[in-house]
Design a protein around this motif. Structure first.
Motif, PDB file in Angstrom:
ATOM      1  N   MET A 266       0.706  -1.084   0.280  1.00 38.03           N
ATOM      2  CA  MET A 266      -0.180  -0.044   0.628  1.00 38.03           C
ATOM      3  C   MET A 266       0.584   1.310  -0.134  1.00 38.03           C
ATOM      4  O   MET A 266       1.815   1.561   0.542  1.00 38.03           O
ATOM      5  CB  MET A 266      -0.846  -0.187   1.404  1.00 38.03           C
ATOM      6  N   LYS A 267       0.796   2.119  -0.550  1.00 41.37           N
ATOM      7  CA  LYS A 267       1.582   3.176  -0.615  1.00 41.37           C
ATOM      8  C   LYS A 267       1.128   4.343   0.611  1.00 41.37           C
ATOM      9  O   LYS A 267       0.009   4.150   1.056  1.00 41.37           O
ATOM     10  CB  LYS A 267       0.969   4.265  -2.148  1.00 41.37           C
ATOM     11  N   ARG A 268       2.423   4.699   0.781  1.00 38.95           N
ATOM     12  CA  ARG A 268       2.097   5.834   1.787  1.00 38.95           C
ATOM     13  C   ARG A 268       2.160   7.265   1.069  1.00 38.95           C
ATOM     14  O   ARG A 268       1.845   7.439   0.352  1.00 38.95           O
ATOM     15  CB  ARG A 268       2.642   5.782   2.423  1.00 38.95           C
ATOM     16  N   LYS A 269       0.998   7.977   2.696  1.00 38.39           N
ATOM     17  CA  LYS A 269       0.772   9.408   2.130  1.00 38.39           C
ATOM     18  C   LYS A 269       1.742  10.696   2.581  1.00 38.39           C
ATOM     19  O   LYS A 269       2.571   9.875   3.771  1.00 38.39           O
ATOM     20  CB  LYS A 269      -0.534   9.436   3.185  1.00 38.39           C
ATOM     21  N   VAL A 270       1.858  11.462   2.338  1.00 38.53           N
ATOM     22  CA  VAL A 270       2.821  12.246   2.314  1.00 38.53           C
ATOM     23  C   VAL A 270       2.728  12.598   4.456  1.00 38.53           C
ATOM     24  O   VAL A 270       1.493  13.228   4.593  1.00 38.53           O
ATOM     25  CB  VAL A 270       3.591  13.684   1.625  1.00 38.53           C
ATOM     26  N   PRO A 271       3.095  12.621   5.272  1.00 37.33           N
ATOM     27  CA  PRO A 271       3.100  13.208   6.282  1.00 37.33           C
ATOM     28  C   PRO A 271       3.472  14.778   6.425  1.00 37.33           C
ATOM     29  O   PRO A 271       3.844  15.723   5.922  1.00 37.33           O
ATOM     30  CB  PRO A 271       3.918  13.366   7.343  1.00 37.33           C
ATOM     31  N   VAL A 272       2.124  15.934   6.998  1.00 37.41           N
ATOM     32  CA  VAL A 272       2.497  16.179   7.647  1.00 37.41           C
ATOM     33  C   VAL A 272       3.481  17.274   8.420  1.00 37.41           C
ATOM     34  O   VAL A 272       3.508  16.967   8.925  1.00 37.41           O
ATOM     35  CB  VAL A 272       1.125  17.583   8.511  1.00 37.41           C
TER      36      VAL A 272
ATOM     37  N   GLN B 246      15.135  10.206   2.863  1.00 39.15           N
ATOM     38  CA  GLN B 246      14.655   8.622   3.113  1.00 39.15           C
ATOM     39  C   GLN B 246      14.107   7.973   2.022  1.00 39.15           C
ATOM     40  O   GLN B 246      14.035   8.816   1.168  1.00 39.15           O
ATOM     41  CB  GLN B 246      13.358   7.835   4.083  1.00 39.15           C
ATOM     42  N   ASP B 247      13.951   6.913   0.870  1.00 33.69           N
ATOM     43  CA  ASP B 247      13.536   6.296  -0.203  1.00 33.69           C
ATOM     44  C   ASP B 247      12.372   6.713   0.228  1.00 33.69           C
ATOM     45  O   ASP B 247      11.461   6.115   0.537  1.00 33.69           O
ATOM     46  CB  ASP B 247      13.758   4.312  -0.046  1.00 33.69           C
ATOM     47  N   LEU B 248      11.579   7.399  -1.133  1.00 30.01           N
ATOM     48  CA  LEU B 248      10.017   7.959  -1.206  1.00 30.01           C
ATOM     49  C   LEU B 248       9.286   7.117  -2.608  1.00 30.01           C
ATOM     50  O   LEU B 248       8.639   7.470  -2.891  1.00 30.01           O
ATOM     51  CB  LEU B 248      10.236   9.702  -1.983  1.00 30.01           C
ATOM     52  N   SER B 249      10.126   5.896  -2.995  1.00 31.02           N
ATOM     53  CA  SER B 249       9.580   5.323  -4.084  1.00 31.02           C
ATOM     54  C   SER B 249       8.002   4.857  -3.545  1.00 31.02           C
ATOM     55  O   SER B 249       7.553   4.418  -4.432  1.00 31.02           O
ATOM     56  CB  SER B 249      10.112   3.921  -4.633  1.00 31.02           C
TER      57      SER B 249
ATOM     58  N   PHE C 158       1.688   9.216  -4.716  1.00 26.93           N
ATOM     59  CA  PHE C 158       2.085  11.205  -5.084  1.00 26.93           C
ATOM     60  C   PHE C 158       0.356  11.658  -6.054  1.00 26.93           C
ATOM     61  O   PHE C 158       0.235  12.449  -6.346  1.00 26.93           O
ATOM     62  CB  PHE C 158       2.674  10.904  -7.277  1.00 26.93           C
ATOM     63  N   SER C 159      -0.432  10.963  -5.315  1.00 25.75           N
ATOM     64  CA  SER C 159      -2.250  11.345  -6.327  1.00 25.75           C
ATOM     65  C   SER C 159      -2.629  12.187  -5.174  1.00 25.75           C
ATOM     66  O   SER C 159      -3.271  13.051  -5.985  1.00 25.75           O
ATOM     67  CB  SER C 159      -2.833  10.088  -7.078  1.00 25.75           C
ATOM     68  N   GLN C 160      -1.708  12.227  -4.542  1.00 24.76           N
ATOM     69  CA  GLN C 160      -2.093  13.761  -3.335  1.00 24.76           C
ATOM     70  C   GLN C 160      -2.354  14.418  -3.704  1.00 24.76           C
ATOM     71  O   GLN C 160      -2.376  15.948  -2.578  1.00 24.76           O
ATOM     72  CB  GLN C 160      -1.993  12.988  -1.516  1.00 24.76           C
ATOM     73  N   PHE C 161      -0.936  15.447  -4.758  1.00 24.62           N
ATOM     74  CA  PHE C 161      -0.332  16.260  -4.721  1.00 24.62           C
ATOM     75  C   PHE C 161      -1.047  16.769  -6.142  1.00 24.62           C
ATOM     76  O   PHE C 161      -1.702  15.913  -6.489  1.00 24.62           O
ATOM     77  CB  PHE C 161       1.217  16.011  -5.560  1.00 24.62           C
TER      78      PHE C 161
END
Length: 85
Positions: free
Chosen positions: A1-7, A20-23, A27-30
């Motif tokens: 499961m893809k993870r969201k970018v934290p605040v 860190q590894d951002l793979s 990215f659909s949240q952007f």
């Protein structure tokens, strides 16, 4: 499961996050966002048909930006198209 970018609230948090590894990020949240750097020193007053203004405001609302900023973006794109032709 893809993870969201934290605040993040500090530059240090952002820097640590980027190390860190951002793979596996979702990215659909952007959303694309344009920054306006120039000062707005000139004023314009114009009349528009109510329907056209309502359409502008509705489209700006969909994009999550103020309608006057959206009008500036449209004007900027139109001017870039003129330069290109």
């Amino acid at each position: 499961m893809k993870r969201k970018v934290p605040v993040m609230t500090t530059d240090e948090e952002a820097e640590a996050f980027l190390e860190q590894d951002l793979s596996d990020l979702d990215f659909s949240q952007f959303k694309p966002y344009r920054f306006e750097f120039e000062n707005k020193t000139a004023r314009v007053n114009m009349r528009l048909p109510e329907g056209q203004l309502a359409t502008l405001k509705a489209e700006a609302r969909k994009r999550g930006i103020p309608y006057q900023r959206f009008m500036r973006e449209l004007l900027e794109r139109g001017l870039q198209n003129l330069k290109a032709s």
